[in-house]
Structures are given as C-alpha cells and as structure tokens.
Design a protein around this motif. Structure first.
Motif, short mmCIF file in Angstrom:
data_model
loop_
_atom_site.label_atom_id
_atom_site.label_comp_id
_atom_site.label_asym_id
_atom_site.label_seq_id
_atom_site.Cartn_x
_atom_site.Cartn_y
_atom_site.Cartn_z
N ILE A 1 0.93 -1.37 0.17
CA ILE A 1 -0.01 -0.06 -0.17
C ILE A 1 1.12 1.04 -0.01
O ILE A 1 1.91 1.62 1.16
CB ILE A 1 -0.87 0.11 0.84
CG1 ILE A 1 -1.89 -0.80 0.35
CG2 ILE A 1 -1.78 1.47 1.04
CD1 ILE A 1 -2.92 -1.32 1.80
N GLU B 1 -8.99 -4.96 -1.59
CA GLU B 1 -7.74 -4.59 -2.26
C GLU B 1 -8.91 -3.05 -2.45
O GLU B 1 -8.32 -1.30 -2.21
CB GLU B 1 -7.16 -4.62 -3.77
CG GLU B 1 -7.12 -4.23 -3.94
CD GLU B 1 -6.19 -4.93 -5.94
OE1 GLU B 1 -6.26 -6.62 -5.87
OE2 GLU B 1 -5.54 -4.50 -6.07
N SER B 2 -10.53 -3.76 -2.81
CA SER B 2 -10.93 -1.99 -2.92
C SER B 2 -11.38 -1.43 -1.49
O SER B 2 -11.32 -0.50 -1.41
CB SER B 2 -11.91 -2.02 -3.98
OG SER B 2 -13.24 -2.72 -3.41
N SER C 1 -8.27 0.54 -0.89
CA SER C 1 -8.01 1.74 -1.59
C SER C 1 -8.50 2.99 -1.26
O SER C 1 -8.72 4.32 -1.45
CB SER C 1 -8.16 1.76 -2.98
OG SER C 1 -7.69 0.22 -3.60
N LYS C 2 -10.24 2.29 -0.40
CA LYS C 2 -10.86 3.56 0.19
C LYS C 2 -10.37 4.57 1.30
O LYS C 2 -10.73 5.26 1.40
CB LYS C 2 -12.79 3.54 0.14
CG LYS C 2 -13.20 3.68 -1.35
CD LYS C 2 -14.67 2.85 -0.83
CE LYS C 2 -14.19 1.87 -2.54
NZ LYS C 2 -15.48 0.65 -2.10
N SER D 1 -2.04 3.95 -4.08
CA SER D 1 -2.52 2.68 -3.86
C SER D 1 -2.54 1.67 -3.81
O SER D 1 -1.59 1.04 -2.70
CB SER D 1 -2.03 2.55 -5.40
OG SER D 1 -1.08 2.57 -4.87
N VAL D 2 -3.10 0.56 -3.88
CA VAL D 2 -3.10 -1.20 -3.45
C VAL D 2 -2.44 -1.93 -4.39
O VAL D 2 -2.93 -1.59 -5.55
CB VAL D 2 -4.85 -1.44 -2.93
CG1 VAL D 2 -4.16 -2.83 -2.20
CG2 VAL D 2 -4.91 -0.17 -1.37
N GLU D 3 -1.26 -2.36 -4.23
CA GLU D 3 -1.26 -3.31 -5.08
C GLU D 3 -1.40 -5.24 -4.09
O GLU D 3 -0.30 -5.16 -3.50
CB GLU D 3 -0.11 -3.43 -5.88
CG GLU D 3 0.45 -4.06 -6.90
CD GLU D 3 1.29 -3.31 -7.60
OE1 GLU D 3 1.03 -2.77 -8.46
OE2 GLU D 3 2.12 -4.00 -7.88
#
Lengths: 424, 89
Positions: free
Chosen positions: B10, B69-70, B73-74, B80-82
């Motif tokens: 992250i 991930e989503s 991300s918020k 970003s989150v990978e």
C-alpha cells in the motif's frame, strides 16, 4: 550448507483431487523436510481414524496450522531440499478469483510440477492450469503422472501412454517443447518413482521426480531484455523532484540513462535510483525502486505507463493479437465484448474485435475458424483494440509485458498472452 | 482449497501521510471475510514508505482479493493498493 544451494520457486498445479498435496507431502517426507518421526505419529493416528490412505494429505493438513503461525510479512511457503537445490513450494489457490493476482503479482514460479491423475486423464482444470502456467511465463515443467498405482490394472503402461499423449497435445498447443518435459509415472501415496525408481514400473526408464527436480535450471534474470519498468505511482518529493515508483520487470536501469515513458510519450533522464531508501547505481529485474527523473513532471505520467530506454521504447499498441483462455463467463463472448484488461500496472478497457479461431485443447489444432462466440473453457485467438493507448508487447519478445488478465463484473473472465502487436 | 494469504503493498498519497494513523485506519477497513495477519512499514525510496499488509481469507470462492484491495483503496491517505502475492497456507 543448505543455505548455499541455489533456490527455485516451484509451483504445484493441476486439477483438484489429482493429488497435489499428497505429492508435496511425499516430497517433503522423502527429502527429510518433515521429521519421519512426526509422519509415523500421524500415520498411526490417521489409521486409527480410518484415514490411512490419506495419511500424507492428512499430514499436510495437520501441519497447516503450524504453517499459518509461520506466516509473517513474507508468505511462508513449504520448503524442501534436494541434493542440488532448495525449493519453496508455491501452492496456487484453487479459485479463479486469484488468477489475476497470479498474473500481475510479483511472485513468479521458476518451474512447475503439473500433477495429472493417470486414471482420470486431462480434466478441465488441467487444461486451465497448463494455459495459465504458460501465460505466467513458467518455462520449465515436469509432468507428474500421479496415481499410477490406481490404474486398472495397476501400474498400467498402456494407460500411462494414453494420458501422456493427451497431456502432450495440450502442452504443445500452448507452446511447450515436449522433448524438454519429463512425464514421470508416480504415486504420491505409495512413493513410486519419487526418490527412487519403482519396482512396479520397470517399463519406465526416465528420471524419478527428485532427479527431474535436480535437472531443472535456475532461470537467468531477464537483464538482457530491453528495460521495462511499469509505473506503480508517481510522486513529487520536495527537495528531490519527480519520483515514479515501480518494479523493474526486465533490463537494467542506470543513473544518467535517457528514458521514455509510454504511452505518455515523455522523456527525461535518470538522476538517481533508490531502493529500500538507499541510493543504488543500477536496478535489476525484481527490484522495487523509486527513481528521480529530470525533465518529467508528475502530471506528465501516471500509473500504467511504462518506462524504458529512449532507443528501445516500450511498444504502444493500436491493436494486438492474443491467445486467451476463458475461465468463467455466465454466457458467451462474441466480437464487440469490451471488458477491462489488466496488464502490468495498466487497467484499460479493450474491445475484442474479432475471434479468429477456437482451439481444441486436446489436439492443439484449430477447432473452428472465425467462431461466432466462445464460452468458459474455450481457448481462442482474438484481435483486441484498446480503448486508449496501452503498452503491451509480444510474449515472445518480452514475456513479462505480454501477459494479461481479463476482468468483468468483478470476476476474472479470462487470462491471456499477447502474440503480435500493431504499433500505434 | 483452503486458507490463502494475500500480501499487498500500500502506497501513501505523499511522504506527509502519518503512517501510524494510516496503519490504524487500514486495520479497521479490512473486510469481515478476511482477517489481518501482519502489517509493516517498508522503506521504498526518497523518504517514501509503503505499508506491507498480509491478510488471510478462504479461497473457496464467493470473495476475491480484489474486494480487500478495493476496500483498502478507499482509506483516506492511500494512493494505491497492489496485491503482490497470493498463496495457499
């Protein structure tokens, strides 16, 4: 010392219930990675519970809790040593929802053992996993022809050859060279041809599974390919300037290199490179870096752009031809379908403009030219047009830049690899 | 099929983001079908630090790593989150 041996990441793939975990357990046992004393204890206990035939799978299950405790920030993998290498086993999650992460993730298997149960032969998931391992760039493969003790009659050479032929066609279709791939009749359960040649398969003259593992090669880092660093994020850092961050996929980046970002089409110069907060003169494949660029501002570039050298710039595709396998889709895919393609750090809506051919996974031949649609389980050759400029390159040239996952409606619909590109 | 570990990298929006607070916010944002296993700061470059987050979830379907991930991300402050790696335990 074990620590000095070269290391390989080994993925176990194959249809559910074809004996992956039993085979892994038997390998751990044969190589001394699991204390034989503990195995004996489990055997006794499993037999008391009437589960004797599943003893190794059961051992693995019983050790699972222990492994979970072993997980830290690095996902702990099972480890075993052969005389030549030490292996960490990458056990691929079964569900398709994990496929995208296997394609775009950092972890990469150096080799894979495809487990096929000889009594059953090629199953849906066998096909899928073979295609995925190819898409993921796993070039070294060993086929463990498992449950050879359970054919009718047991240890049947005829059945072995039938299934070998079937698997061989599938492997050839996705581009594996059969002469490089050992097909080994094994029994994970009974231990045949795992560590030493089995008395029951005198007709088989090839290597044991452990021999085949020792025959694998440590893959070279792709330093001889053109530089490609997909941009993960871009920062402006006070006192430093523009700093993109990302993982080097191929090639070598050096200080003072002239670089270009595509499809942004802006170029600049590498002022400095840092990794783990330390300045490094060069960055190699697998390195997670931030690099300070002269001549490029944060607003010029974004996630999904790819950095390369000016003289060998990343290819921006107007359209490309790809081979895909449909993993799951509620209905059918036809020309005009526009899902999101996930390729390196880019996520771009692309239209499948044409389905050129549907392939027969069992024979490796074209089953149907210009089919009207394809469905789950089908492999096909398609033409694709990105909705906006996108870097993608043929897997034959830069494998790391040619793989993609196709997502739609919250699921991974398909996975694929780029064959040819029509540049912008 | 079984328990799968999902490791994510992250990135914060800038070097000014308070990673201590971000860590706490991320802990709260992990969806209920997954559980947080580990979270650690990792130096990247030029003062930038990533948070490496490991969560554990079931791989039998119904939920995917993308949902984690989503959700993460918020969280405010996340750039970003990978997902870096997934593996069965």
């Amino acid at each position: 010392m074990a620590e000095q041996k070269p290391h390989l990441n080994l993925a176990f793939i194959g249809h559910v219930d074809h004996g992956k975990s039993t085979t892994v357990g038997r390998l751990m046992y044969e190589t001394g990675a699991v204390d034989p004393h503990i195995i004996d204890e489990y055997k006794k206990e499993a037999s008391a519970k009437g589960k004797a035939t599943f003893e190794f799978a059961w051992v693995m299950d019983s050790l699972k809790e222990e492994r979970e405790r072993g997980v830290t920030i690095d996902i702990a993998h099972q480890r075993f040593d052969t005389s030549k290498y030490y292996f960490t086993v990458v056990d691929c999650p079964g569900h398709r929802d994990f496929v995208k992460n296997m394609i775009t993730g950092a972890s990469q298997a150096d080799a894979a053992v495809l487990v096929v149960a000889v009594p059953d032969g090629v199953m849906a998931q066998t096909k899928e996993h073979v295609f995925l391992s190819r898409t993921l760039g796993v070039n070294q493969l060993i086929v463990a022809m498992n449950k050879i003790d359970a054919t009718k009659p047991p240890y049947d050479e005829k059945r072995f050859n039938e299934v070998k032929d079937e698997v061989g066609k599938l492997l050839r279709m996705v581009g594996y060279k059969l002469e490089d791939i050992p097909f080994i009749p094994i029994s994970g359960l009974m231990g045949d041809n795992l560590a030493k040649p089995s008395e029951h398969t005198k007709w088989y003259k090839g290597p044991t599974l452990l021999d085949a593992l020792n025959n694998l090669k440590v893959p070279q880092k792709p330093t001889n390919l053109p530089l490609r660093v997909p941009v993960q994020d871009v920062y402006t850092i006070s006192g430093v300037g523009t700093v993109p961050v990302g993982r080097v996929e191929t090639g070598v980046m050096k200080k003072n290199d002239k670089i270009i970002f595509e499809p942004a089409n802006v170029s600049g110069e590498v002022k400095s490179i840092e990794m783990h907060h330390e300045e490094v003169p060069e960055a190699y494949p697998g390195d997670n870096i931030g690099w300070n660029v002269r001549g490029v501002s944060k607003k010029d570039i974004r996630r999904g752009d790819v950095c390369g050298h000016v003289d060998k710039a990343p290819t921006v595709a107007k359209e490309f031809k790809a081979q895909i396998v449909v993993l799951q889709h509620p209905s059918a895919i036809s020309a005009g379908y526009t899902p999101v393609f996930h390729c390196h750090t880019a996520q771009i809506a692309c239209t499948i403009t044409q389905i050129l051919a549907k392939l027969d996974p069992r024979s490796g031949t074209v089953k149907e030219e210009n089919p009207a649609f394809i469905k789950a389980g089908d492999a096909a050759i398609v033409m694709v047009t990105p909705s906006k400029p996108m870097v993608i390159e043929p897997v034959k040239e830069i494998p790391q830049m040619g793989r993609f996952a196709i997502r739609d409606m919250g699921t991974t619909v398909a996975a694929g690899m780029c064959m040819t590109v029509t540049p912008r | 099929m079984g328990e799968a570990a999902v490791r994510m990298k992250i990135m914060p929006e800038s070097t000014d983001v308070d990673l201590g607070k971000l860590t706490e916010d991320i802990k709260k944002a992990v969806p209920s079908f997954a559980r947080l296993h580990a979270i650690e700061e990792m130096p990247i470059a030029f003062g930038l630090k990533a948070l490496i987050v490991v969560t554990i979830m079931n791989d039998k379907g119904g939920h995917s790593p993308e949902e984690i991930e989503s959700a993460l991300s918020k969280v405010p402050g996340v750039e970003s989150v990978e997902v870096e790696e997934v593996g069965l335990l």
